[in-house]
Structures are given as C-alpha cells and as structure tokens.
Design an enzyme around this catalytic site. Structure first.
Site, PDB file in Angstrom:
ATOM      1  N   HIS A 795       7.587   3.756   9.987  1.00 34.18           N
ATOM      2  CA  HIS A 795       7.745   4.979   9.202  1.00 34.18           C
ATOM      3  C   HIS A 795       7.623   6.173  10.151  1.00 34.18           C
ATOM      4  CE1 HIS A 795       6.298   2.431   5.611  1.00 34.18           C
ATOM      5  NE2 HIS A 795       7.629   2.509   5.620  1.00 34.18           N
ATOM      6  N   GLU A 798       4.782   8.766  10.313  1.00 31.97           N
ATOM      7  CA  GLU A 798       3.418   8.330  10.570  1.00 31.97           C
ATOM      8  C   GLU A 798       3.124   8.359  12.067  1.00 31.97           C
ATOM      9  OE1 GLU A 798       3.548   5.612   6.539  1.00 31.97           O
ATOM     10  OE2 GLU A 798       3.386   4.600   8.475  1.00 31.97           O
ATOM     11  N   HIS A 892       0.312   1.733  10.829  1.00 33.11           N
ATOM     12  CA  HIS A 892       0.845   2.736   9.908  1.00 33.11           C
ATOM     13  C   HIS A 892      -0.096   3.931   9.793  1.00 33.11           C
ATOM     14  CE1 HIS A 892       4.203   0.651   7.687  1.00 33.11           C
ATOM     15  NE2 HIS A 892       3.697  -0.358   8.391  1.00 33.11           N
ATOM     16  N   GLU A 975      -3.812   0.872   8.614  1.00 32.22           N
ATOM     17  CA  GLU A 975      -3.544   2.207   8.081  1.00 32.22           C
ATOM     18  C   GLU A 975      -4.535   3.193   8.670  1.00 32.22           C
ATOM     19  OE1 GLU A 975      -1.196   3.079   6.011  1.00 32.22           O
ATOM     20  OE2 GLU A 975      -0.528   1.266   4.975  1.00 32.22           O
TER      21      GLU A 975
END
Ligand SMILES: [Zn+2]
Length: 1142
Positions: A795, A798, A892, A975
C-alpha cells in the site's frame, strides 16, 4: 426495593415492597394472608381487573398500584408487565373509558399517563394501539381537549409513544395529527410549558416518517419552526425554557432528514438564523446544550457542493495493457443522477483499510474448519516455477574468493550503482519480456532531475525575495532548467551524504532519473534528495484543543453566510499549470506536487491565510485519497495558515487522536537541521458538505484541517501525511547498503523480481552470511538455511512500512552480533516495495491498475499485478523445492490504531472467536512465538492488539494466502501506526522514523526465537543479553479509540435520544398539583418542570417516584387494604406461589 431480583415474587412480596416504600406506619396491617394459586401472577390479576373496568375507585386503585410498582426499580418491571399484556390492558381500558358518553378525566388522565410510561418501553405499542383502535381515539381526545393543557399533554405523550411504529405515525399523519399538534406550539409564553413541550416532542416523533416530513415541509412548517425557535430564543431571557428550545431543534433535525426539509431550512434563512442564535449561546452557561445540536443541524443542511474538479478520476491515468478476459477499465464516471430525492447520504464504508475491524466482525470470520484447513490447488502449473530458481543466487554461488588469498570484494558483490541499476533492468527484461510489450509508453525522464524552481532560488545567494519572485514568474527557459540541474549536481557532489547515514545524494539523483512515472517527473522533492534525520527529542501527541472542531465548522459556515469574504482563487492545479504562474497572486502561498510520491491535485485560496486542498485520487481510479505530499512556499513567517484537505474518505482518523502531519523546511535543512517534524495545531477531522465532482451524488467527504505557522519568510517547505519514503529512496538505499557490507561476511544480492506495469524494476534482496569456508560442511549449512520472506509497501500510502523495512534491512546488513547470528541461521528474501508504481505516482492504496494489490493474492494477474504474481510464484517455488519459509511477514501501516502489532492466522482462534466447536483440534501454537517475543522486546509493540483470526474479507491478502496456500505457519501482517503509542515507554508520543526503524530491528531480534538448531558463534544467552530487554511491556487493553469528543458525522443530531426517564418526569410533572381546575397556572413556577433536564441528558431515576395520583399519595396503605379486599371479593384468584420472573 431490593427484593426485586428474587425469583419468587409473590403478591405478598409485592405488597411488602409497596409497604416498605411507604411511610413506615401500620406495617403489620398490610400483610394479608393470601390464598395460593399457581395460575397467574399479581400483575396479571391487576391487568385483568383493569380491563374489566369496574367502578372508578377500584380502577384508580389498580392504576395506582401498577404505577407504584413500575416506577420503582428498573425498567425490567415494566417489560415484565408488557410481556403479560400490560399495554393491551391499558389500551383497552383507555378506549373503553374514552368512548363513554361523558369521559371521566379523573380516570382517563392517570390512564393516559401510565399508558405513555408503559408504551414508551413497548416497541410494539404503535401496532397494539392500532389493533385496539386507540390511535384515532387518542387524537380525537386531543382535539376535544386542546383547551385543557393537562389533558392535552397527556394525549400528546401517548401519541408520541405511538409513533415508535412508522405505520402508526403515518396513520396519524393521514388523520392530520401534524396540523393539530403544530397548532398547539405557540410563540413564547410563560404558561403551559408542559403542554407546549409535549406538543413539540410529539411533533418530532411524528416526523420520523418520510410521508409526515413531506407533509410538514409542504405546509411550510419548517419556516414556522424556525420562527418559533427564533422567538423562544430571543425572549427566553431567563433561560427557563431551554427544554423547549432543545425540543424545537429536535423537530428541525427530524424534518431535515429529507432533502426537501434541508432545502426548506436553507431557503428560509435557517442557517443564518441558527448561526446567529448559536453565537449568543456560546458564552452563556446553561445554553451550551443548545450549541452542539445547532452546529450539527447547520452542518447537515449546509448545501452540498461538488468538488471543484472537472472529473473525479485521477489526473494520472493510463491505458492498461489488454489481456483477454480481465481488463478492468478505468472506473466509468457515473453521470450525475441529479438529486436522488430524499434519503440520507449515509453510505456504507465497506471498503475499509486492510485489517481494519469491520462492524459485523464475527460474520466475517471463516467458520468452516474444512475451508480453514484445506489447501487450494496452486494457481499455475508447476513448470512455470522453474524461472524463480534465479532468485536463489546463494544456492549456485561458488564462493571462489574464499579460497583466493587476496580477495577482491569489489568484484564479487559490489558494482557501481548505475551499472547495478542497468543490470537489474536487463535482469528483469529477461524475466518475461512479452508481458511488457503491450506496456503503455511511459515518459522516462532522460537524464534530467532538478529541484523545483522555488527550491532552487534558496540556493542562489544574493537575490532578495522580490527579485526571486519575478524570476519565477518569468517563463522558465532551457538555460534556467539547465542551471538548476547543474546545481543539483553541485549540491550532490559537495554534500554527498552530509552526515545522514545510509544516504547518498548522488545515488538518489541517479535512481530518481530512472524511476518511471505516469507524468514523467523531472523535479526532485528536496527532502528525499537531501535526506532526513530524526529530530532530537520526543514528539508528544498534542492535546486536542477543546471545541476546536466547532470553531472550524463555524468558519466553514461563514463561507456560506458571507460569500463575498471568500477569495476562492485557484493557486495550484495539477492539470492546469497557468494559475500558479500568475504573478498577481504573489501574496498567496505557492504549491507544487509534481514529484515522486507527491499527490496534491488542486489548491484554492479561500481566505487570506486559508487554503482548500484537493488530493489526487489513486491512479486510474477516482478514490482512495488519504496520503498527501506537496511543496509549499512563499509564506510569511509567524502567520498561522489554515489548510483544509477537503476530499478525505475515511470515516475517522488518528488526526482526531493526537496525530500531526509532518513538515520539512528547506531553510532548516540548509542550516543543518534536515528533519521531518510533526507539525500543526488545531487539527481535526470531520465530515464536510462536499460530494464528488460528477457521478456519485451521495459520496461523502471529510475535511482534515490543520494550521501551520512557518518559522521563516520565503522558505520552501514540504507537508506530508507521514514521513515520505520514495521508490528512488529505496533504490539508492539498497545501493548504499550493498556498498556498506563486507562481502566476505555478508552475502547481499539485489535482483529484480519483475518489472511493474510501468516498467520499474521491483527489487528482491537476498541477505545471509557467507559460509565460513568452502568446505563441504560449511557450504551444506549455508545452502540448507531456512528462508524468511519479508515484504512491505504493497500500500503506497503506508510509508511507515518502508521505514520499518529500512530498519530491518540496515540491521540485517550490520555488524551487530545478533544480525550476524540471524544471517548465519537464515536466508532473508526481502521484497521491500511490492508496489513501486503506486509509491512513485503518489497513490494511497492501489497499483496503476486501480486495484488494491493486497486483495489479489488468491489469483494474481501476471500482467496487471506482476509483483504479486511473481512474489507468489517465488513462494510457490520455495515451497516446491522444500524450502517453505519459516516466517513470512508483510509490513503495513495502520491509520486507525496506535502502536505496532501483528495479525497472524490460527484455525483454533478463528473457530473459537466465532463460537464454533474447536473440540479436539490440534494446532501448533508456534504462531504466537514472535508476537510474544516482540511484546518483551519492542516498546512500540502491543501484544493485545494482535489478532490471529482468518477473516473472509481478508482471504486474498498476503498473510492469509501465504499461510493457507504456501503453508507458512508464521505468516503475518505487521501493522505500524501512523500516530504513536498509548502504552509502554512511548506512551503519549508520536512515532518518528527512529522508532519505526527500531521496530524493524526489533522484529529481527524476535526472529531469534524461531531459530532451529543452527550452530552459532554466539550462545543464545549472550545474544539475549545483547538485546535490550529492559523494556517493560505494558499491555494495553483498549485497542479502539474512545468516541470522539466532537461528532465527526453530522447526521447525528447531538441531542441524546429521548429517554424514558425524561418522559416519566414530564408526566409526573403534569400531576404535581392535584386539581384539574388549576391547570391554567403560571408554569414558570411549575415544580415538576425542569427546563434544563432533557438537554443535559442526565438520567433521573430518582425522579420517578410516582405522582400519578397526588391525592392518594400518603394513603398507600389504605389503598392496598382496599385493593386487597376488592381482589378477594371480585376475583378470588390466588396469586401466591407464582414466579414473578421466569
Ligand atoms: Zn496496508
């Protein structure tokens, strides 16, 4: 009333309770002996007697007992009564009594009161009233009694509760109830406030249906309500009628749930009126409660306006290569179905971020154990896997140099940077040339890369700011461009890395020249070129200023009220470069974003120091705006500038919870402080009144607003959503790393996994330790090391994932003994940027095909999602050669949570969470080892935020596919927050690149915990000593943010829903004085009326003591006695021994 909860609730018990709640006299008298019967509870007997409607006295007694019974304790009693037919009994009694030739209001009034109290708690009261034929009857009672305020109030409350059913509300509407009730709402008075408020509440309840709203709007009641609100607000100088003013706002809220209602409010000057009234409320204690509902009402009615864009589609579009079968055309622009009448603009927020928690979370869990266990067939034939053998150079490398006496490391693993890039490209073209034949032409930049003109000006000594501006205004000639290019060269030469570790400006420039973008960037963003060092010191999350959002919304509303004050000049437009060159606007900020990862699309000056910014949607689509990165210049120092990013899409943001954007100042950098810093005050994030330019009328946008005060005049600054990390930064970083390692110890190879859609090489890095010797044993150990596969930045928005990856890469290449041990134990296969095209073109979520690449893992398209196709192919290959990775982790960033955490995969936890049977299921708990270790090692890590459930909606993500199809037990998504931590030693601090990189290091440390029996130079004991373990983990149990202090959405009205307790209080107030004749009294001194109560939304349990029968209060015991006798004589049904609660 403590005895309520017991299961043996008998008539005896009831009486005893009544008795204890009454004045403590004559206790013994009130304990009659009861005949036993198992058939009915006391309540049922009372209800049965009530419907038979005996003489007035006994009916009143029953009502009194019921009311006493119900008004103590909690609502559970009322619900019990409802379950026993209480509502029907009351309705029947009311209908019978009201139908008599001359209704007796001594009976009817308490009956209506109790009906309202009970009906409020009965969700089906509306239908029951219809069945009992009570709806029209109640309305006609109201008509007959419009001159009797107390009777009218009682009818109004009952009508109000009927409206909990839409069909009943509509039936009332058909009977013109709206008109009857509306006429009862009079301008300011001090009399009969009760009745007026009851009428407004009933009207609000009626307006819950579309038909009724339509009727009210068509009759002009919106204007009427506004005038009433204005009248009450201006004349209620003593603030005794705040409850009425609140109720009027509630009516306006209901009526503006329709488009027509909103239009009517605006057309009648409602926004201006509300704005004026609200300003007078701001600083008066007690009126605070009116402000939020008014603000919400204004926001809701603020006319929708389309974004000032020609098209919602991204400025960056390209024709995708044709492939039979699957050609996702760029999103078609829906032609505006003009005003889809009515209906709330709510839209579902289904396409939420990866790993975000979904609302119907449990539904999303895979509950089929077979599906969880089964391994799908490979998505491609095995013969396609052989091509990936080239990605394991360590298996074929001969290590000749280990034998030679004088090793020349330069030859074996280092090459000059440009050659490396070139050879990489060749490598890639060997891979699958046919895939790229159909590639659209990308503008490659040739050999020019310069800084932006405004940036360049800063380097030229002697000019004053004015001259500079003139220069900029002039058409830029080839000479000027050349001059700037030369300057970049000079700067790069003069300060190669200038104290920034692992950064080389020449290499950055060289890499940037090769990066292919849709628009063909040829300007370097200064921070990426110059480099960044984490600023010294911590960066705490700033506390949110109270009422900041309200203030911002007021400013927004002023635009509508005073349009002449709005400048509305476009100062930057990615599609149309002319306005930014306009020299007339020299007193405005200048914006620029046409560089790698930049994505500002348009900037409009709205006021002197305020700008609306529109972000470019992801390439080839019309959504996913969140990431931003742009240059701003021409500022005046120490002036607060307000920036509004007006086309954000997420429903909430960490910007509401202490997160700040980041800023980089070129002047500061030139003075030796090259830092991205958290910046911005008065930050908040809320839903605005904009909708998409074309097509989706119902689209919803949010504003991120923040204020920046720049330190220097005429600086050039960069603002970003998060610390930028470009593709060129990665490429140059890998070259620096390559050169930094000792090739006799570290085996470091950068290869090209594949080419992206736009022809950028996607790097794959191999890092492991060189074998100690060429001896068979060493070589065997070397070649049998298990693989660990790490990926990041699928992504593009990110960028935090890239900083974590940077930490991982630097650590694995370092001299650290732990790193050495890890290299000796594992072969690291790292794909640090799975979506280079997205990163380059400044997209937030997608690749150039307009798709979220982390939803493509099930069956990736080789043409449209080449990086995923080949990453998965490589994993298949490892699997097919018996080298299934020990660990897989995809890095991420998470926009809605704090801390760093892992998502993993566990069958058992998924089944357990979904409530399915896990009986006898055996599962290797090894997936928990790494998170447990990280919890001890990494201060930013939160074990309690980790989750190991397999969601259906994530079935095509890397984590789930690698776990399920490749069979990697330890398959994770890591994350990292964009914001900061709410636990551990970083609690209350925003994370910087230092902490993110450290997380990448700590992740490596945690891999020690999964080492197999691998001989090592270092004992585990020593290694653990080496690792900093002094961090005490503080688990946080609250993952999700608390509700926001200010409403992000405007569809909520800011008024707490009407509470039963409030209705009870109103009703009780209606009887505080016993005599019907006194009903015209001055209500200002009405004891039961608490004007502030409703708005404060407080619960008033204690106010529930019944005053239904004021003339009977104090005679409870006699009542009970009488009742007891009557019961015995008229019915004879024994009531003891029956369970009150089942
Ligand atoms: Zn992500």
């Amino acid at each position: 009333m403590s005895g309520y909860g017991r299961s043996n609730f008998t008539w005896n018990g009831t009486l005893r309770e009544l008795q204890t709640s009454s004045p403590a006299s004559c206790k013994e008298r009130a304990r009659p002996a009861m005949a036993a019967s198992a058939s009915s509870s006391g309540v049922e007997v009372l209800l049965s007697n009530l419907q038979n409607l005996g003489d007035i006295e006994s009916t009143l007694n029953i009502l009194n007992v019921l009311d006493e019974l119900l008004s103590a304790g909690t609502d559970r009693r009322i619900h019990y009564m409802i379950s026993k037919g209480g509502s029907e009994a009351l309705l029947t009694a009311m209908v019978k009594s009201a139908r008599s030739f001359n209704p007796n209001y001594t009976l009817l009034l308490p009956l209506l009161h109790l009906l309202a109290k009970v009906g409020y708690r009965d969700r089906r009261i509306g239908m029951k009233a219809q069945n009992a034929d009570a709806v029209r009857l109640t309305l006609s009672l109201l008509r007959q009694n419009s001159k009797h305020p107390r009777r009218a109030a009682a009818c109004l409350w009952v009508l109000q509760v009927y409206c909990s059913s839409v069909s009943t509300a509509n039936l009332l509407g058909e009977c013109r109830a709206i008109d009857v009730i509306y006429r009862l709402i009079c301008p300011y008075t001090t009399k009969t406030l009760h009745t007026i408020k009851a009428a407004i509440d009933a009207l609000a309840a009626l307006l819950c249906t579309k038909a009724n709203v339509h009727s009210a709007v068509s009759k002009g009641y919106v204007a009427g309500l506004l005038r009433l609100y204005e009248d009450w607000s201006s004349k209620d100088t003593e603030h005794v009628a705040i409850a009425i003013r609140c109720a009027l706002l509630r009516c306006l809220h209901e009526v503006t749930n329709s488009t027509a209602g909103r239009h009517a409010l605006v057309a009648h000057g409602g926004i201006g009126l509300l704005y004026e009234v609200t300003q007078t409320c701001l600083f008066t204690k007690g009126l605070e409660s009116l402000v939020d509902p008014s603000v919400q009402l204004m926001r809701k009615c603020y006319p929708k306006s389309t974004l000032p864009l020609k098209s919602d589609l991204s400025v960056y579009c390209l024709e995708l290569p044709r492939q039979p079968g699957s050609v996702p055309a760029p999103e078609p622009e829906l032609n505006g179905e003009e005003d889809s009448e009515e209906e709330d603009d709510e839209e579902d927020d289904s396409n939420e971020s990866e790993e975000a928690d979904s609302k119907d979370y449990d539904d999303d869990l895979e509950t089929d154990p077979d599906k969880l266990r089964s391994r799908p067939a490979p998505d491609r034939p095995p013969e396609l896997l052989a091509q990936y053998s080239r990605l394991r150079p360590e298996l074929t490398y001969e290590f000749q140099e280990l034998d030679s006496s004088s090793s020349e490391p330069e030859d074996c693993s280092s090459s000059s940077s440009d050659e490396e890039v070139q050879s990489s490209a060749e490598d890639a073209s060997r891979l699958k040339p046919s895939d790229f034949n159909s590639c659209p032409t990308f503008r490659t930049k040739g050999r020019d890369a310069s800084l932006s003109p405004r940036c360049a000006v800063l380097f030229r000594g002697n000019h004053g700011p004015r001259e500079q501006r003139e220069e900029e205004g002039a058409e830029e000639g080839a000479e000027e461009a050349q001059r700037r290019r030369t300057m970049v060269d000079t700067l790069a030469e003069r300060h190669i890395g200038a104290g920034i570790p692992h950064h080389d400006r020449r290499l950055y420039r060289a890499a940037a020249v090769l990066a292919k973008s849709i628009p063909g960037f040829n300007i370097l963003a200064f921070p990426d070129f110059w480099g960044h060092l984490p600023p010294p010191g911590n960066e705490p999350m700033p506390p949110r200023k109270p009422k900041v959002q309200r203030q911002k919304v007021f400013e927004d509303i002023q635009r509508l009220l005073n349009p002449d004050d709005v400048i509305n000049e476009v100062v930057f437009d990615l599609e149309d470069p002319s306005p930014q060159c306009s020299s007339e606007r020299s007193n405005s900020l200048k914006f620029f974003s046409k560089f790698e990862s930049g994505n500002l699309r348009k900037a409009t000056q709205v006021r002197r120091n305020e700008y609306d910014l529109i972000l470019n949607a992801d390439a080839n689509c019309s959504q996913h705006t969140q990431w931003f990165y742009f240059e701003v210049s021409n500022m005046v120092a120490n002036v607060p500038y307000r920036f509004n990013v007006i086309n954000c899409e997420k429903t909430n943001s960490q910007f509401n919870y202490g997160m700040q954007p980041v800023l980089y100042s070129v002047r500061e950098a030139l003075e030796g402080r090259p830092h991205w810093k958290r910046t911005g005050t008065e930050i908040c994030y809320y839903r605005n009144h904009f909708c998409a330019a074309r097509g989706k009328k119902r689209s919803t946008f949010y504003t991120l607003t923040f204020t920046v005060t720049f330190r220097h005049n005429d600086d050039v600054c960069y603002l970003a959503y998060h610390y930028p990390y470009t593709y060129s930064a990665l490429q140059s970083h890998l070259m620096v790393l390559h050169r930094s390692v000792d090739p006799s110890k570290v085996f470091f190879r950068q290869q090209v996994l594949c080419q992206t859609l736009s022809g950028n090489p996607c790097p794959l890095v191999t890092i492991t330790a060189c074998p100690a010797t060429r001896g068979m044993r060493d070589l065997h150990q070397f070649r049998s090391r298990p693989c660990i596969v790490l990926t990041a930045r699928v992504h593009p928005g990110e960028s935090n994932a890239s900083w974590v990856m940077k930490g991982t890469l630097e650590f694995l290449c370092s001299d650290d003994p732990v790193a050495q041990s890890l290299r000796e134990a594992f072969v690291f296969k790292i794909i640090p940027m799975l979506n280079p095209d997205g990163v380059i073109n400044g997209t937030h979520r997608c690749s150039l095909s307009g798709e979220d690449l982390n939803r493509q893992w099930c069956k990736p398209d080789p043409v449209l999602s080449p990086t995923i196709y080949h990453a998965k192919g490589f994993l298949y290959y490892l699997n097919s050669t018996g080298s299934t990775p020990l660990v897989f982790c995809d890095y991420h960033g998470h926009s809605r949570k704090k801390n760093v955490f892992l998502y993993g995969c566990s069958i058992k936890e998924t089944l357990w969470q979904s409530g399915s049977d896990t009986g006898g299921l055996k599962e290797d708990p090894g997936y928990r080892t790494i998170p447990k270790t990280l919890d001890r090692l990494a201060p930013a890590f939160s074990f309690n935020s980790c989750n190991y459930q397999v969601e259906k909606s994530r079935s095509a993500t890397a984590r789930v596919v690698v776990w399920r199809e490749i069979g990697v037990l330890r398959s994770y998504t890591m994350e990292s927050t964009y914001n900061g931590c709410d636990q551990g030693i970083y609690k209350g601090l925003q994370t910087g690149t230092r902490e993110l990189q450290d997380m990448g290091v700590k992740f490596c440390h945690s891999l020690l915990s999964v080492r197999r029996n691998v001989p090592s130079l270092y004992s585990s004991r020593r290694l653990v000593d080496h690792i900093d373990l002094d961090h005490n983990s503080h688990n946080c149990f609250e993952d999700d943010e608390p509700p926001c202090v200010e409403e992000i959405e405007y569809s909520t009205d800011g008024l707490s829903k009407l509470k039963g307790s409030d209705l009870d209080s109103d009703i009780n107030g209606n009887t505080s004085s016993g005599d019907e004749q006194e009903e015209e009294e001055e209500v200002v001194v009405h004891k039961g009326f608490n004007p502030i109560r409703r708005c404060e939304g407080q619960s008033h349990q204690s106010s529930l003591r019944s005053r239904l029968f004021p003339h009977l209060i104090g005679h409870d015991l006699e009542v009970i006695e009488v009742l007891h006798m009557k019961r015995n004589s008229c019915n004879g049904v024994g009531i003891t021994g029956r369970q009150y609660l089942s």
